[in-house]
Design an enzyme around this catalytic site. Structure first.
Site, PDB file in Angstrom:
ATOM      1  N   SER A  22       0.857  -1.191   0.000  1.00 18.54           N
ATOM      2  CA  SER A  22       0.000   0.000   0.000  1.00 18.54           C
ATOM      3  C   SER A  22       0.890   1.237   0.000  1.00 18.54           C
ATOM      4  O   SER A  22       2.038   1.188   0.467  1.00 18.54           O
ATOM      5  CB  SER A  22      -0.856   0.019   1.269  1.00 18.54           C
ATOM      6  N   TYR A  30      -1.224  -0.527  10.274  1.00 20.88           N
ATOM      7  CA  TYR A  30      -1.329  -0.838   8.846  1.00 20.88           C
ATOM      8  C   TYR A  30      -0.067  -0.382   8.115  1.00 20.88           C
ATOM      9  O   TYR A  30       0.508  -1.124   7.312  1.00 20.88           O
ATOM     10  CB  TYR A  30      -2.571  -0.143   8.290  1.00 20.88           C
ATOM     11  N   LYS A  89       2.603  -2.786   6.252  1.00 20.53           N
ATOM     12  CA  LYS A  89       2.882  -2.676   4.815  1.00 20.53           C
ATOM     13  C   LYS A  89       4.359  -2.359   4.559  1.00 20.53           C
ATOM     14  O   LYS A  89       4.945  -2.857   3.593  1.00 20.53           O
ATOM     15  CB  LYS A  89       1.973  -1.624   4.172  1.00 20.53           C
TER      16      LYS A  89
HETATM   17  N1  LIG Z   1      -8.673  -0.800  -1.486  1.00 22.97           N
HETATM   18  C1  LIG Z   1      -7.640   0.038  -1.409  1.00 22.97           C
HETATM   19  O1  LIG Z   1      -7.776   1.246  -1.615  1.00 22.97           O
HETATM   20  C2  LIG Z   1      -6.271  -0.487  -1.090  1.00 22.97           C
HETATM   21  C3  LIG Z   1      -5.184   0.381  -1.238  1.00 22.97           C
HETATM   22  C4  LIG Z   1      -3.900  -0.091  -0.979  1.00 22.97           C
HETATM   23  C5  LIG Z   1      -3.707  -1.395  -0.593  1.00 22.97           C
HETATM   24  N2  LIG Z   1      -4.779  -2.222  -0.441  1.00 22.97           N
HETATM   25  C6  LIG Z   1      -4.491  -3.612  -0.043  1.00 22.97           C
HETATM   26  O2  LIG Z   1      -5.037  -4.477  -1.011  1.00 22.97           O
HETATM   27  C7  LIG Z   1      -5.342  -5.735  -0.394  1.00 22.97           C
HETATM   28  C8  LIG Z   1      -6.791  -6.075  -0.684  1.00 22.97           C
HETATM   29  O3  LIG Z   1      -7.621  -5.097  -0.079  1.00 22.97           O
HETATM   30  P1  LIG Z   1      -9.107  -4.802  -0.576  1.00 22.97           P
HETATM   31  O4  LIG Z   1      -9.308  -3.333  -0.542  1.00 22.97           O
HETATM   32  O5  LIG Z   1      -9.374  -5.532  -1.825  1.00 22.97           O
HETATM   33  O6  LIG Z   1      -9.932  -5.386   0.683  1.00 22.97           O
HETATM   34  P2  LIG Z   1     -11.040  -6.510   0.797  1.00 22.97           P
HETATM   35  O7  LIG Z   1     -11.496  -6.448   2.211  1.00 22.97           O
HETATM   36  O8  LIG Z   1     -12.053  -6.364  -0.291  1.00 22.97           O
HETATM   37  O9  LIG Z   1     -10.233  -7.866   0.562  1.00 22.97           O
HETATM   38  C9  LIG Z   1      -9.449  -8.450   1.542  1.00 22.97           C
HETATM   39  C10 LIG Z   1      -9.561  -9.950   1.448  1.00 22.97           C
HETATM   40  O10 LIG Z   1      -8.775 -10.519   2.503  1.00 22.97           O
HETATM   41  C11 LIG Z   1      -9.515 -11.549   3.116  1.00 22.97           C
HETATM   42  N3  LIG Z   1      -9.018 -11.784   4.468  1.00 22.97           N
HETATM   43  C12 LIG Z   1      -9.040 -10.951   5.538  1.00 22.97           C
HETATM   44  N4  LIG Z   1      -8.523 -11.568   6.608  1.00 22.97           N
HETATM   45  C13 LIG Z   1      -8.163 -12.816   6.213  1.00 22.97           C
HETATM   46  C14 LIG Z   1      -7.589 -13.936   6.876  1.00 22.97           C
HETATM   47  N5  LIG Z   1      -7.295 -13.907   8.186  1.00 22.97           N
HETATM   48  N6  LIG Z   1      -7.355 -15.049   6.159  1.00 22.97           N
HETATM   49  C15 LIG Z   1      -7.648 -15.112   4.845  1.00 22.97           C
HETATM   50  N7  LIG Z   1      -8.211 -14.091   4.155  1.00 22.97           N
HETATM   51  C16 LIG Z   1      -8.470 -12.959   4.846  1.00 22.97           C
HETATM   52  C17 LIG Z   1     -10.960 -11.047   3.073  1.00 22.97           C
HETATM   53  O11 LIG Z   1     -11.880 -12.104   3.262  1.00 22.97           O
HETATM   54  C18 LIG Z   1     -10.995 -10.481   1.650  1.00 22.97           C
HETATM   55  O12 LIG Z   1     -11.215 -11.512   0.722  1.00 22.97           O
HETATM   56  C19 LIG Z   1      -5.059  -5.558   1.096  1.00 22.97           C
HETATM   57  O13 LIG Z   1      -3.765  -6.048   1.368  1.00 22.97           O
HETATM   58  C20 LIG Z   1      -5.085  -4.049   1.272  1.00 22.97           C
HETATM   59  O14 LIG Z   1      -4.321  -3.642   2.377  1.00 22.97           O
HETATM   60  C21 LIG Z   1      -6.057  -1.807  -0.682  1.00 22.97           C
END
Ligand SMILES: NC(=O)c1ccc[n+]([C@@H]2O[C@H](COP(=O)([O-])OP(=O)(O)OC[C@H]3O[C@@H](n4cnc5c(N)ncnc54)[C@H](O)[C@@H]3O)[C@@H](O)[C@H]2O)c1
Length: 257
Positions: free
Chosen positions: A147, A160, A164
């Site tokens: 991130s 967080y 990261k």
């Molecule tokens: N959405 C954003 O703006 C953004 C920006 C930067 C980074 N990210 C990163 O991208 C990645 C995905 O995030 P997202 O926004 O798609 O979120 P999301 O919540 O839609 O997806 C996260 C996934 O992780 C799974 N998960 C959570 N805890 C778990 C566990 N203990 N075991 C197995 N699976 C587990 C959830 O069930 C879900 O499928 C994350 O690492 C997040 O930090 C997201």
């Protein structure tokens, strides 16, 4: 003219596992890989979400197998690995896209909340690498989702951000150890609309306006805009790239005003 042999940017016929692959960015990557001709296991803790995403993978012509996992439990990751190897005969690509977040302050966050975030976001990445690296075939690729919080100062995200930052450092450490058979890279997305944060980033909100104003491209990302970087890092087109973090943020981090 000298010989030129082109390596396509393609994951066709590769075998992938996407942890956290039933929602948000991970689900987009899983569906994107399937659309490009890969076989894909999309896994998370929810049987229902695994089933729903697996149906969508199959609808795109991918082979899959339905298995849940919790990244806090190494045994469940071993089960996913074994199920994928049994279904596909091997694994080429692993993506760690599971997520956990806390909006507590630096001073306010307690051990439980800190541990909850780092257990999933940082230790989870380590456990995914530990479970899958030995099973990856030559030419294997691990892609960790980081991130912008790893390198930009953001309030109310200390666990967080630390997790990261750790993911990016761990990515470089693992790249060194697992070379040359397995490459390890990360993607640092900027602000991406997912079902979970659709309200936070909704048009008209102050947060959305601030992001739109700073990002060079003037907008937040749709989750499918992260998929291309994942396909590149997972494909043989990135055969000389390891220990790298690719930022996909519409120019947010590098924008001065
Ligand atoms: N959405 C954003 O703006 C953004 C920006 C930067 C980074 N990210 C990163 O991208 C990645 C995905 O995030 P997202 O926004 O798609 O979120 P999301 O919540 O839609 O997806 C996260 C996934 O992780 C799974 N998960 C959570 N805890 C778990 C566990 N203990 N075991 C197995 N699976 C587990 C959830 O069930 C879900 O499928 C994350 O690492 C997040 O930090 C997201």
């Amino acid at each position: 003219m000298a010989e030129y042999e082109h390596t396509p940017v393609s994951v066709a016929d590769k075998r992938a596992v996407v942890v956290g692959g039933t929602s948000g960015i991970g689900q987009a990557i899983a569906l994107g890989f399937a659309s490009e001709g890969a076989d894909v296991v999309a896994t998370s803790r929810s049987e229902e979400k695994v089933a729903e995403t697996s149906d969508a993978l199959e609808a795109r012509g991918a082979e899959t197998t339905r298995v849940t996992c919790d990244v806090t439990d190494p045994a469940s990751l071993a089960e996913v690995r074994d199920a994928a190897v049994e279904a596909f005969g091997g694994i080429d690509i692993v993506v760690a896209s599971q997520g956990a977040i806390s909006r507590e302050t630096v001073v306010g966050i307690d051990d439980d909340e800190w541990d909850f975030v780092t257990d999933v976001a940082l230790d989870g990445v380590r456990r995914v690498t530990q479970a899958f690296a030995p099973a990856l075939d030559e030419g294997g690729s691990i892609v960790n989702i980081s991130s912008l919080a790893a390198r930009l100062s953001m309030a109310n995200l200390p666990a967080y951000a630390a997790a990261k930052g750790g993911v990016e450092a761990f990515t470089r450490a693992a790249a060194k150890e697992l070379a040359p058979d397995v490459r390890v890279n990360a993607i640092a997305p900027g602000f991406v609309i997912t079902p979970q944060n659709a309200e936070t980033y909704a048009e008209g909100t102050e947060k959305r306006e601030r992001i739109d104003e700073r990002a060079i491209l003037g907008r937040v990302a749709e989750r499918d805009e992260i998929v291309g970087a994942a396909v590149y890092l997972a494909s043989d087109a990135s055969s000389y790239v390891t220990g790298e973090v690719i930022t996909v943020d519409g120019g947010f981090a590098d924008s001065a005003f």
